[in-house]
Design an enzyme around this catalytic site. Structure first.
Site, PDB file in Angstrom:
ATOM      1  N   CYS A  90      -6.911   3.505 -11.401  1.00 29.75           N
ATOM      2  CA  CYS A  90      -6.396   3.111 -10.091  1.00 29.75           C
ATOM      3  C   CYS A  90      -5.267   4.054  -9.709  1.00 29.75           C
ATOM      4  O   CYS A  90      -4.391   4.330 -10.521  1.00 29.75           O
ATOM      5  CB  CYS A  90      -5.885   1.676 -10.144  1.00 29.75           C
ATOM      6  SG  CYS A  90      -5.170   1.102  -8.596  1.00 29.75           S
ATOM      7  N   HIS A 125     -12.648  -4.262  -6.547  1.00 29.14           N
ATOM      8  CA  HIS A 125     -11.358  -3.664  -6.904  1.00 29.14           C
ATOM      9  C   HIS A 125     -10.432  -3.674  -5.677  1.00 29.14           C
ATOM     10  O   HIS A 125      -9.247  -4.004  -5.790  1.00 29.14           O
ATOM     11  CB  HIS A 125     -11.608  -2.230  -7.407  1.00 29.14           C
ATOM     12  CG  HIS A 125     -10.374  -1.476  -7.799  1.00 29.14           C
ATOM     13  ND1 HIS A 125     -10.050  -1.195  -9.109  1.00 29.14           N
ATOM     14  CD2 HIS A 125      -9.382  -0.915  -7.054  1.00 29.14           C
ATOM     15  CE1 HIS A 125      -8.921  -0.508  -9.154  1.00 29.14           C
ATOM     16  NE2 HIS A 125      -8.490  -0.322  -7.913  1.00 29.14           N
ATOM     17  N   GLU A 126     -10.980  -3.325  -4.517  1.00 30.33           N
ATOM     18  CA  GLU A 126     -10.143  -3.286  -3.301  1.00 30.33           C
ATOM     19  C   GLU A 126      -9.746  -4.696  -2.868  1.00 30.33           C
ATOM     20  O   GLU A 126      -8.598  -4.921  -2.457  1.00 30.33           O
ATOM     21  CB  GLU A 126     -10.872  -2.558  -2.167  1.00 30.33           C
ATOM     22  CG  GLU A 126     -11.359  -1.140  -2.493  1.00 30.33           C
ATOM     23  CD  GLU A 126     -10.318  -0.250  -3.153  1.00 30.33           C
ATOM     24  OE1 GLU A 126      -9.103  -0.459  -2.926  1.00 30.33           O
ATOM     25  OE2 GLU A 126     -10.700   0.660  -3.909  1.00 30.33           O
ATOM     26  N   HIS A 145      -6.812  -5.817  -4.713  1.00 30.56           N
ATOM     27  CA  HIS A 145      -5.541  -5.299  -4.185  1.00 30.56           C
ATOM     28  C   HIS A 145      -5.005  -6.206  -3.074  1.00 30.56           C
ATOM     29  O   HIS A 145      -3.792  -6.398  -2.949  1.00 30.56           O
ATOM     30  CB  HIS A 145      -5.725  -3.887  -3.631  1.00 30.56           C
ATOM     31  CG  HIS A 145      -5.612  -2.804  -4.666  1.00 30.56           C
ATOM     32  ND1 HIS A 145      -4.499  -2.633  -5.456  1.00 30.56           N
ATOM     33  CD2 HIS A 145      -6.479  -1.827  -5.037  1.00 30.56           C
ATOM     34  CE1 HIS A 145      -4.684  -1.599  -6.272  1.00 30.56           C
ATOM     35  NE2 HIS A 145      -5.881  -1.095  -6.052  1.00 30.56           N
TER      36      HIS A 145
END
Lengths: 166, 175
Positions: free
Chosen positions: A97, A139-140, A143
């Site tokens: 990341c 993954h996004e 965030h």
């Protein structure tokens, strides 16, 4: 075109749940363009979430087309207020990341998802994603929930140091 | 700033890490990298610490010995160079076989001969009745070494030793 600096942990914006966009206005569309510009300008990365450029709003972009791991994909995806509404099949992959550049981690994620949200034109978009694209999207979305790969570690053997990107 | 490498090992029981790190904290030392595990019932801990000015190796070792005196733990402190960046693992090697002497020595000997650095390794003997030996290693294969040729050499040695073996690149995806 605006390439923004990518913020790194321990910047607090990365650990706060981001605010809902609600409706997509010109300011959010500019933010989305900056995200795409920054994603394309950076080291090899396939996605970027707004908190990674310091904006605590639920927006991300991704584009896995051309990546050796990607099978079928949707090309450039820009989404506001994304939600994973269905998912299945668990897979593990070692992820890095930009916001935690010195570590990598084995992360379990769903092998396929159905993702819905708002497109830049304000309309509702629904994507069915598989494999690498599904992983990148999860993954996004993490965030946007204030979660980093470190929050996904399940065992002591899942975390690795690394020198730098390559 | 001085750096020290601290090693502690003793029969496993709760409180060893607390005693060691408590003594280090009390001495003003700052933990950097730490790796600890249980090896067949023995708790083994390795720590690299940054020491405050004026903290001598002998003084730190004495403080640690006192801290673990009631735990039957052996402690050693040695001076260490200031830490460099971590070595980059590029490949993973997994090997397993019925237990016999020499598996690790032969495999690591081949790697050393080619200038391949082992950045992490863990070996376990499992199943007491029919002992199986397992090795999982992370390797830093330097640019001048052809990974395909190295893999072929490892497989050839594995065949000679009767070891089942897989070797492949570490795959990391930056998302």
């Amino acid at each position: 075109m605006a390439v923004r600096p990518v913020v790194r942990y321990p910047d607090s914006v990365l650990k706060r749940p981001a605010a809902r966009a609600g409706r997509v206005d010109d300011a959010l569309r500019r933010l989305a363009r900056d995200l795409v510009d920054t994603m394309r300008a950076g080291p090899a990365t396939v996605g970027l979430a707004a908190p990674q450029v310091g904006e605590g709003v639920r927006a991300f972009c991704l584009d896995v087309s051309g990546h050796p791991r990607a099978g079928a994909s949707h090309g450039l995806v820009v989404l506001f207020d994304p939600e994973v509404v269905e998912s299945g099949d668990q897979e593990v992959l070692r992820e890095g990341c930009l916001s935690v550049p010195d570590l990598t981690a084995n992360v379990h994620r769903a092998g396929w998802i159905v993702l819905q949200g708002l497109a830049p034109d304000g309309g509702r978009s629904v994507y069915r994603m598989e494999g690498f694209e599904a992983r990148a999207a999860q993954h996004e979305v993490d965030h946007l929930d204030g979660l980093l790969i470190l929050d996904r570690i399940r065992s002591a053997a899942d975390l690795f140091p690394r020198k730098t990107y390559r | 700033m001085a750096h020290y490498a601290v090693m502690a090992i003793g029969a496993d029981r709760p409180g060893i890490l607390a005693a060691v790190t408590g003594a280090l904290y009390g001495a003003g030392a700052n933990l950097e990298d730490v790796s600890s595990t249980i090896l067949r019932g023995h708790f083994a801990s390795m720590l690299v610490v940054e020491a405050p000015e004026g903290l001598a190796r002998e003084g730190l070792e004495a403080a640690l010995r006192e801290a673990v005196a009631s735990l039957d733990v052996s402690v050693m402190v040695r001076e260490a160079e200031a830490a460099g960046p971590p070595s980059q693992a590029t490949h993973t090697l997994v090997a397993y076989a019925p237990d016999r002497p020499g598996i690790v020595a032969r495999l690591s000997g081949l790697l050393a001969g080619k200038g391949v650095n082992v950045t992490d390794v863990s070996c376990r003997m499992v199943s007491e009745d029919r002992p199986v030996y397992t090795l999982v290693a992370e390797l830093d294969v330097p640019a001048g070494v052809d990974p395909d040729a190295l893999g072929a050499d490892l497989r050839a040695l594995g065949g000679e030793l009767g070891v089942d073996l897989t070797f492949g690149p570490v795959e990391v995806e930056t998302l």
